[in-house]
Design an enzyme around this catalytic site. Structure first.
Site, mmCIF file in Angstrom:
data_model
loop_
_atom_site.group_PDB
_atom_site.id
_atom_site.type_symbol
_atom_site.label_atom_id
_atom_site.label_comp_id
_atom_site.label_asym_id
_atom_site.label_seq_id
_atom_site.Cartn_x
_atom_site.Cartn_y
_atom_site.Cartn_z
ATOM 1 N N PHE A 137 0.994 -1.050 -0.008
ATOM 2 C CA PHE A 137 0.060 -0.053 -0.006
ATOM 3 C C PHE A 137 0.755 1.149 -0.020
ATOM 4 O O PHE A 137 1.508 1.425 0.880
ATOM 5 C CB PHE A 137 -1.079 0.088 1.046
ATOM 6 C CG PHE A 137 -1.869 1.162 1.119
ATOM 7 C CD1 PHE A 137 -3.025 1.091 0.477
ATOM 8 C CD2 PHE A 137 -1.680 2.458 1.873
ATOM 9 C CE1 PHE A 137 -3.981 2.356 0.440
ATOM 10 C CE2 PHE A 137 -2.587 3.501 1.720
ATOM 11 C CZ PHE A 137 -3.821 3.246 0.858
ATOM 12 N N ASP A 222 9.229 2.372 1.336
ATOM 13 C CA ASP A 222 8.262 3.296 1.986
ATOM 14 C C ASP A 222 8.111 3.122 3.584
ATOM 15 O O ASP A 222 7.477 2.141 3.909
ATOM 16 C CB ASP A 222 6.808 2.712 1.223
ATOM 17 C CG ASP A 222 5.729 3.570 1.814
ATOM 18 O OD1 ASP A 222 5.613 4.287 2.862
ATOM 19 O OD2 ASP A 222 4.614 3.172 0.942
ATOM 20 N N LYS A 251 2.977 9.779 8.375
ATOM 21 C CA LYS A 251 2.114 9.517 9.435
ATOM 22 C C LYS A 251 2.493 10.093 10.915
ATOM 23 O O LYS A 251 2.314 11.198 11.308
ATOM 24 C CB LYS A 251 2.023 8.070 9.567
ATOM 25 C CG LYS A 251 0.890 7.686 8.540
ATOM 26 C CD LYS A 251 0.539 5.932 8.745
ATOM 27 C CE LYS A 251 -0.406 5.560 7.636
ATOM 28 N NZ LYS A 251 -1.746 6.127 7.837
#
Length: 398
Positions: A137, A222, A251
């Site tokens: 993702f 990532d 995040k």
């Protein structure tokens, strides 16, 4: 506005892209959240790994308030000191020489992909393809949804951005076989979070790194979810003794204020020239001031030790739940863990029952419960959460 009015207005006017729980949170304190009816919840989701310092942390709130009084936004046509400080913090001693700031993880990954392709373009190389993993993702923009190895996120939006291939995760032989002459970069998560909390095996990631060095292929990692101490180290890749050419963060970086970061080293870091990339809001003084406060706090030796202790306790408590026959696996690192359930026990139903018990957890991937609490979570809160989960499991027959 009462809760029913909030829910009704949302259903009438907000695009229907979220399956929201019937809860409206009004405020938080520490690792607790409180809803519009005054109910208290211990948070093991942290806004999907974002609120790393929990709620109302005085250092973070103070930094945001002080910066808001001075300057929130000026654009990147000018310098701003909080951005410069954050640049230096993220590059000093990390092995990365340059950084670009954006507003989200998807944007950070877009930047990484553009950077890798521009690097090849400048050299006249026909190597625009990016090799990614199945079940990955990387975001919900058109390009990052294409990079994501889950068709449900990209199929409705065809035609998709060309130049991506996918191979099974943790399968080095498959990845090596797919490394054709048109591949310029490999993009992986060191731990796949959204699809079920699956860490890369040590041999897999180290072999991928060695293959990239051998072939001159760029390695993009990532770390949007795993960065900023989530796994017990600032970067998850530190557990493997490697360092990529490009890494992305988002995040937890600013504790809840939107920010993304793309870091690069060597010649790759020198690729972009004026006009090649940009962002109106990215790297604004407010977001950078918040990120500086977060990094100063989470990288202190005391805080790092506390994360390590909390991570061990969370793992131990989840491992104890393997006594239930429908618990199939426990996976993770630091303070990101997944507990995989038998397909006969829907993860979403457990999430709902835990909310009734006053605990917020999340579902991920193939029937996996995901635990990503604030990095400030306490041993007592971990014990109480696991006891509530055991209570639910004890009353479950499948």
């Amino acid at each position: 506005m009462d809760f029913e009015k909030i829910r009704q207005t949302d259903s009438e006017h907000y695009m229907s892209v979220f399956n929201r729980a019937n809860v409206c949170f009004t405020h938080g304190k520490g690792n607790k959240l409180y809803d519009s009816f005054g109910n208290e919840y211990t948070d093991f989701t942290a806004g999907i790994a974002v609120n790393c310092l929990g709620y109302g942390d005085p250092d973070l709130v103070g930094a945001i308030a002080a910066q808001a009084e001075k300057l929130i936004h000026v654009s990147n046509l000018y310098y701003n000191e909080p951005q410069t400080v954050l640049c230096e913090t993220l590059t000093s001693g990390t092995g990365f020489s340059r950084v670009f700031f954006s507003n989200s993880g998807a944007e950070a990954n877009e930047c990484a992909i553009k950077l890798a392709r521009k690097y090849r373009y400048d050299r006249g190389e026909n190597k625009s393809t990016v090799l990614c993993a199945e079940e990955s993702f990387h975001g919900r923009t058109l390009t990052t949804a294409t990079a994501t190895g889950q068709e449900k996120y990209s199929k409705p939006y065809a035609p998709l951005t060309p130049g991506f291939k996918h191979v099974p995760y943790n399968d080095f032989a498959a990845l090596k076989a797919a490394l054709t002459d048109d591949v310029g970069a490999i993009m992986l998560e060191p731990l796949q979070g959204e699809s079920g909390v699956t860490p890369a095996s040590y041999d897999y990631l180290v072999n991928v790194y060695a293959l990239c060095k051998q072939t001159g292929t760029l390695l993009i990692l990532d770390e949007v979810q795993t960065g900023v101490m989530r796994t017990g180290k600032f970067f998850c890749f530190e557990h493997y003794g490697i360092s990529p050419d490009i890494v992305t963060l988002a995040k937890g970086l600013a504790g809840g204020v939107p920010i993304g970061a793309t870091l690069a080293n060597g010649d790759v870091a020198e690729t972009f020239k004026p006009g090649d990339h940009g962002s109106t809001f990215g790297g604004n003084p407010l977001a950078c001031a918040a990120a500086n406060a977060v990094i100063n706090k989470v990288t202190s030796p005391e805080f790092s030790d506390a994360i390590e202790r909390a991570g061990r306790r969370l793992k131990d408590r989840l491992m104890e739940l393997r006594k239930y026959k429908f618990v199939k696996d426990v996976r993770g690192k630091g303070l990101i863990f997944g507990l995989q359930l038998d397909e006969k026990l829907p993860a979403a139903s457990v999430v709902g029952r835990m909310r009734s018990e006053g605990f917020l957890i999340a579902a991920a991937g193939h029937n996996t419960l995901r635990f990503i609490p604030p990095l400030t979570i306490t041993p007592k809160e971990i014990d109480l959460m696991s006891a509530a989960l055991a209570k639910i499991f004890s009353a479950t027959n499948i």
